[in-house]
Design an enzyme around this catalytic site. Structure first.
Site, mmCIF file in Angstrom:
data_model
loop_
_atom_site.group_PDB
_atom_site.id
_atom_site.type_symbol
_atom_site.label_atom_id
_atom_site.label_comp_id
_atom_site.label_asym_id
_atom_site.label_seq_id
_atom_site.Cartn_x
_atom_site.Cartn_y
_atom_site.Cartn_z
ATOM 1 N N ASP A 96 -1.972 -0.923 5.874
ATOM 2 C CA ASP A 96 -2.219 -0.338 7.194
ATOM 3 C C ASP A 96 -3.688 -0.141 7.501
ATOM 4 O O ASP A 96 -4.040 0.209 8.634
ATOM 5 C CB ASP A 96 -1.525 1.018 7.299
ATOM 6 C CG ASP A 96 -2.210 2.080 6.454
ATOM 7 O OD1 ASP A 96 -2.509 1.808 5.270
ATOM 8 O OD2 ASP A 96 -2.471 3.183 6.978
ATOM 9 N N ASP A 107 0.860 -1.173 0.000
ATOM 10 C CA ASP A 107 0.000 0.000 0.000
ATOM 11 C C ASP A 107 0.908 1.239 0.000
ATOM 12 O O ASP A 107 2.119 1.136 0.231
ATOM 13 C CB ASP A 107 -0.903 -0.036 1.237
ATOM 14 C CG ASP A 107 -2.011 1.007 1.187
ATOM 15 O OD1 ASP A 107 -2.195 1.651 0.139
ATOM 16 O OD2 ASP A 107 -2.688 1.192 2.216
ATOM 17 N N ASP A 154 -0.168 5.068 1.193
ATOM 18 C CA ASP A 154 -0.357 5.934 2.359
ATOM 19 C C ASP A 154 -0.315 5.111 3.647
ATOM 20 O O ASP A 154 -1.004 4.096 3.788
ATOM 21 C CB ASP A 154 -1.700 6.650 2.255
ATOM 22 C CG ASP A 154 -1.746 7.611 1.090
ATOM 23 O OD1 ASP A 154 -1.318 8.759 1.237
ATOM 24 O OD2 ASP A 154 -2.200 7.185 0.005
#
Length: 258
Positions: free
Chosen positions: A207, A30, A32
């Site tokens: 996250d 991922d 961000d």
């Protein structure tokens, strides 16, 4: 997701590197909160030179893909590394290192256009609307807590008028997406099959709750790593954890050295 452990209870992912020795990993990341810290405004998430260097080293050793909720073009420009697969809008738009392009949900664009217009009219002040190619994001980061439920009601009301769309969420964000059986996990599986990596061991770093679909996909076949953030109490299907982008860079550099 009751079958998972709280994020706070997971071991450090670097302790699992030995499990990958002698194997052929395929790495999925991922953007961000993983490659960059979570910031107040999405445009402030800039990839650092050291992280880009780690990605370049990793790309030269193993298959590498970046799977983001951002628009495809946005995340490609921010990462700026050739020879990497990219997925934008949570996997709805995909491009391989060889240039093959795949777009899921194109027939839903009129629904998204109509919903976007309604949201722009109805959203309260403080909420930030971001139109992606195949999704609409409503950011509530920075809003007063008592104003956020009102944003949720507006999004739900608009979604109710557009049954071909569904509401999903993430960190301080609500999204409208096509109501299709497609997510980051399906995109990960697509990459493995199309790129001929079905014998590789998938390693996925994410996250957010949107990454849980990918964690579920590789729960029994790979290594799922969650990057800790604002809510370490929530349960996750990840096997291990890291504490932030600095730890992610350390982990990626170790992967490149396997």
């Amino acid at each position: 997701m009751s079958e998972g452990l709280p994020i706070r209870d997971l071991p450090d992912a670097r302790e699992r590197l030995a499990d990958l020795a002698g194997l052929s990993p395929a790495i999925f990341l991922d953007y961000d909160g993983v490659l960059t810290p979570i910031v107040q405004a999405p445009e402030q998430a800039i990839l650092g030179d050291e992280m880009r260097g780690a990605l370049l080293r990793l790309r030269d050793r193993w298959p590498l893909a970046v799977v983001s909720g951002r628009d495809l073009q946005d995340v490609r420009e921010r990462v700026g590394v050739d020879g990497v697969a990219y997925a934008g809008s949570h996997g709805f738009e995909i491009v391989t290192p060889g240039g093959r392009h795949e777009l899921k949900g194109e027939e839903y664009l009129p629904d998204l256009d109509a919903a976007e217009g309604e949201l722009r009219e109805a959203l309260p002040g403080g909420a930030r609307l971001e139109r992606k190619r195949v999704a609409i994001a409503v950011h509530v980061r920075g809003m007063e807590a008592d104003g956020i439920p009102g944003v949720g009601r507006v999004v739900d009301e608009v979604a109710a008028r557009h049954p071909r769309l569904r509401v999903t969420g993430g960190k301080r964000i609500l999204e409208l997406r096509p109501d299709l059986d497609w997510d980051k996990g399906r995109a990960l599986r697509w990459f493995l099959e199309v790129l001929g990596l079905t014998d590789a061991v998938p390693v996925y770093l994410g996250d957010d709750v949107t990454d849980e679909d990918a964690f579920r996909e590789i729960r029994d076949s790979g290594l799922a790593v969650v990057v800790r953030g604002e809510d370490d109490e929530r349960p996750t299907l990840a096997h291990a954890a890291l504490d932030g982008p600095d730890d992610v860079r350390s982990f990626l550099e170790a992967l490149a050295d396997l």
